[in-house]
Every structure is written in C-alpha cells, then in structure tokens.
Design a protein around this motif. Structure first.
Motif, PDB file in Angstrom:
ATOM      1  N   VAL A   1     -93.109  96.760  81.663  1.00 22.49           N
ATOM      2  CA  VAL A   1     -92.403  97.936  81.176  1.00 22.49           C
ATOM      3  C   VAL A   1     -90.900  97.770  81.404  1.00 22.49           C
ATOM      4  O   VAL A   1     -90.477  97.056  82.313  1.00 22.49           O
ATOM      5  N   PHE A   2     -90.123  98.456  80.565  1.00 21.76           N
ATOM      6  CA  PHE A   2     -88.665  98.401  80.667  1.00 21.76           C
ATOM      7  C   PHE A   2     -88.123  99.793  80.990  1.00 21.76           C
ATOM      8  O   PHE A   2     -88.566 100.785  80.405  1.00 21.76           O
ATOM      9  N   ASN A   3     -87.183  99.849  81.895  1.00 15.88           N
ATOM     10  CA  ASN A   3     -86.467 101.097  82.152  1.00 15.88           C
ATOM     11  C   ASN A   3     -85.035 100.963  81.659  1.00 15.88           C
ATOM     12  O   ASN A   3     -84.322 100.034  82.033  1.00 15.88           O
ATOM     13  N   ASP A   4     -84.642 101.916  80.820  1.00 12.71           N
ATOM     14  CA  ASP A   4     -83.286 101.965  80.287  1.00 12.71           C
ATOM     15  C   ASP A   4     -82.526 103.052  81.032  1.00 12.71           C
ATOM     16  O   ASP A   4     -83.103 104.095  81.382  1.00 12.71           O
TER      17      ASP A   4
ATOM     18  N   PHE B   1     -95.120  99.088  76.050  1.00 10.12           N
ATOM     19  CA  PHE B   1     -95.353  98.391  74.788  1.00 10.12           C
ATOM     20  C   PHE B   1     -96.843  98.410  74.453  1.00 10.12           C
ATOM     21  O   PHE B   1     -97.667  97.945  75.246  1.00 10.12           O
ATOM     22  N   ILE B   2     -97.155  98.969  73.305  1.00 10.86           N
ATOM     23  CA  ILE B   2     -98.557  99.133  72.896  1.00 10.86           C
ATOM     24  C   ILE B   2     -99.192  97.786  72.589  1.00 10.86           C
ATOM     25  O   ILE B   2     -98.599  96.921  71.941  1.00 10.86           O
TER      26      ILE B   2
ATOM     27  N   LEU C   1     -85.645  96.581  84.969  1.00 12.63           N
ATOM     28  CA  LEU C   1     -84.566  97.558  84.833  1.00 12.63           C
ATOM     29  C   LEU C   1     -83.379  96.920  84.133  1.00 12.63           C
ATOM     30  O   LEU C   1     -82.854  95.895  84.575  1.00 12.63           O
ATOM     31  N   LEU C   2     -82.968  97.539  83.027  1.00 12.12           N
ATOM     32  CA  LEU C   2     -81.822  97.059  82.270  1.00 12.12           C
ATOM     33  C   LEU C   2     -80.580  97.875  82.642  1.00 12.12           C
ATOM     34  O   LEU C   2     -80.651  99.108  82.706  1.00 12.12           O
ATOM     35  N   TYR C   3     -79.474  97.187  82.875  1.00 12.50           N
ATOM     36  CA  TYR C   3     -78.219  97.890  83.128  1.00 12.50           C
ATOM     37  C   TYR C   3     -77.089  97.084  82.492  1.00 12.50           C
ATOM     38  O   TYR C   3     -77.265  95.923  82.141  1.00 12.50           O
ATOM     39  N   GLY C   4     -75.933  97.712  82.361  1.00  9.71           N
ATOM     40  CA  GLY C   4     -74.802  97.013  81.758  1.00  9.71           C
ATOM     41  C   GLY C   4     -73.823  97.985  81.143  1.00  9.71           C
ATOM     42  O   GLY C   4     -74.041  99.208  81.151  1.00  9.71           O
TER      43      GLY C   4
ATOM     44  N   ASN D   1     -86.165  97.765  71.812  1.00 12.22           N
ATOM     45  CA  ASN D   1     -86.794  97.852  70.492  1.00 12.22           C
ATOM     46  C   ASN D   1     -87.132  96.468  69.941  1.00 12.22           C
ATOM     47  O   ASN D   1     -88.170  96.281  69.294  1.00 12.22           O
ATOM     48  N   SER D   2     -86.248  95.500  70.192  1.00 11.75           N
ATOM     49  CA  SER D   2     -86.492  94.142  69.705  1.00 11.75           C
ATOM     50  C   SER D   2     -87.712  93.532  70.380  1.00 11.75           C
ATOM     51  O   SER D   2     -88.522  92.849  69.739  1.00 11.75           O
ATOM     52  N   VAL D   3     -87.861  93.766  71.691  1.00 12.05           N
ATOM     53  CA  VAL D   3     -89.044  93.284  72.404  1.00 12.05           C
ATOM     54  C   VAL D   3     -90.301  93.947  71.841  1.00 12.05           C
ATOM     55  O   VAL D   3     -91.329  93.288  71.628  1.00 12.05           O
ATOM     56  N   SER D   4     -90.210  95.242  71.573  1.00 13.26           N
ATOM     57  CA  SER D   4     -91.346  95.956  70.982  1.00 13.26           C
ATOM     58  C   SER D   4     -91.715  95.361  69.631  1.00 13.26           C
ATOM     59  O   SER D   4     -92.901  95.174  69.315  1.00 13.26           O
ATOM     60  N   ASN D   5     -90.714  95.029  68.821  1.00 10.05           N
ATOM     61  CA  ASN D   5     -90.972  94.414  67.514  1.00 10.05           C
ATOM     62  C   ASN D   5     -91.761  93.120  67.661  1.00 10.05           C
ATOM     63  O   ASN D   5     -92.726  92.873  66.933  1.00 10.05           O
TER      64      ASN D   5
END
Length: 302
Positions: free
Chosen positions: A126-129, A112-113, A64-67, A78-82
């Motif tokens: 997995v990431f939760n935004d 992420f595929i 879980l990302l927060y900030g 998106n950067s992690v997906s790249n």
C-alpha cells in the motif's frame, strides 16, 4: 601551416589556434550506465503479484511517499495502479495544474485491487500520500507529521495543518499503532526537471531522512518527469540510462539529499496517455520491485 575551412578555429591562447570538430557532443552514452531488462514486463509484474510480507502479522508493506509540491506523488500512485491493474485507473486525485500549493491535504492509504468480482482482493503493498513539502515555515506538511506517520501514529483521513502539527491526544493521533500501521519504506519523489531544491525544503527533507534512519526504515527516491527533462528520453524511453543529462541530475540530487545513487530510480508517470506502454511500465515495475525488496528486508527485522 595547414589550411582549414573557415570557421573551424577555436582560440586557446593569444598565440595559438587549433581546429575543433564542428559536430556537437552526443547527449547520450554509447552504453547504458545502469542495466535494465527491457521487454520483461510480465516477469516483473508476476514478481509483484506473488509477493507476500515476511511476517504473518503484517498484511501490507506500507510505502510512504514524500517530497516537494508538484513532484508527482499522486500521479506515481496512479501509475502504479495502472501497471498492476493492467489498465488505466485513477485511485489518487492528482492536479494537472502547476502550483506551489499542495493538492493533497489528508493522510490516505491507497490500496491496489487484485482480481475482480467475488475473487477481488488487494495487493499486499500500500502507498500513503501526504501533503507536499513547501518552502518556509507554516507551509506544506509539517516535519513532525511525517515523523509520526513513520511510526504509525497518524490515523487514516487526518487533515494536515501546516500551522498546527498533529500531537498526542488529537483526534487524528493513533496512540497504539500496529506493525501494519508503521511505514516500511520511505520514498522521496522529486521532479528531475526541477531547477533546484529550495534550501528550506532541502532542510526539511534531510530532517525527515534522519528520523527515518534512526528508525532503520529503508529509503529510496523516484525521479519523475524524465521525458520532459531530456529530449532523447522523450523520443525513446530506453535512452533513460544513456542520457548524460539525466545521469548528472540524479548524481546532483544524490549529493544534495544524501540518498545513494543505487537507491534512486527515474520513472515516467502516466499523464497524457490513454493506453499502457510497456517501457513506461518497465521503469515503474523496476522501482516497485526494489521497494518490495527493501521493505521486506525491514519487515523481517521487526
């Protein structure tokens, strides 16, 4: 008395003058204060590709990302997906505009595929935004919504309402979360280029951290925009752990929020690039590996 060239005197007292060096102090250290293995991107990538959660009943390690608003949460996803797809991608909508209002409005799980075609699967991370933290009451994501997300009580697609946080019985409330729904790593995303953290935002961040600590959830922090904050790092990303400025900013953040320095990682998100760069990937993978390690340790204890 020895003669010195004009302009090399510095006044230390009323009666004494001493020569000083005209050469400015270097903004970088002679040696990095943290070791990082550059040039081993494929090794780091393989570590992530081969990871499987410690518990068989957990398919995904959930981060879980927060900030604060504009810290770069969606851009980091998106950067992690790249990096994982080894090409540019865009799975999380991100705004290129500077604003004090959150661009992310709903709770969404980003997968992420892995692979292509009929053999396509998803990475077990997995990431939760979520909506960004904003200054003042009734603005940005409510602390209670983050606390519920930590325990898996927030349903996919729930739209955040700063004025009216989620409560039991609401359509977006998940009354029976599985071990898969719960958060395994809490990650604070903060721009290292930010001048300061607003006091009300800092208080919200501390409250979220306290709740996560009560649940035993490991915590980390990502410091973004490192290239914008330091010219030496902008010229050569490998100066990241030599930069005196970045080190001070990370130490200041650690002291303000309470996250240990060894749990804080500087990263550069992809923003203007159209092709991948190994050094950018290395920093992202360094952080991602620690997320997996910390999260898997937590999963083993569930």
């Amino acid at each position: 008395m020895a003669q010195y060239p004009k302009g090399v005197w510095e006044l230390f007292s009323d009666n004494h003058r001493k020569p000083f060096a005209t050469t400015a102090e270097s903004p970088i250290l002679d040696e990095p204060w943290r070791e990082l293995q550059w040039g081993k991107k494929q090794e780091d990538l393989r570590y992530v590709q081969e990871y499987k959660p410690a518990q068989d009943d957990i398919r995904y390690l959930r981060v879980l990302l927060y900030g604060p608003v504009g810290a770069g949460k969606s851009s980091f996803i998106n950067s992690v997906s790249n990096v994982l797809r080894e090409r540019m991608s865009n799975i999380a909508l991100a705004s290129a505009m500077t604003s004090d209002i959150s661009f992310t409005r709903k709770y969404e799980t980003h997968k992420f595929i892995k692979g292509r075609g009929s053999s396509k699967t998803f990475y077990p991370v997995v990431f939760n935004d979520i909506m960004g933290l904003e200054e003042g009451d009734n603005r940005g994501v409510h602390e209670n919504d983050i606390n519920l997300a930590l325990r898996g009580h927030v349903k996919e697609g729930y739209k955040f309402n700063p004025v009216s946080p989620l409560t039991e019985g609401d359509p977006g409330y998940n009354p029976t979360p599985s071990a898969d729904d719960k958060v395994h790593v809490l990650v604070c995303v903060m721009s290292i280029n930010a001048s300061q953290i607003k006091s009300s935002v800092l208080e919200k961040m501390k409250n979220v951290r306290e709740r996560a600590s009560e649940l035993g959830i490991p915590q980390m922090a990502m410091m973004t925009h490192i290239d914008e904050a330091c010219g030496e790092t902008d010229k050569d990303l490998r100066n990241v752990y030599k930069s005196k400025h970045l080190r001070k900013k990370m130490k200041d953040f650690s002291a303000a929020v309470g996250i240990p320095l060894n749990c804080i990682f500087p990263v550069k998100n992809y923003s203007e690039e159209i092709d991948l760069k190994d050094d950018v990937d290395t920093l992202i993978l360094s952080a991602l590996r620690k997320m997996i390690d910390f999260g898997d340790d937590f999963i083993e204890k569930i």
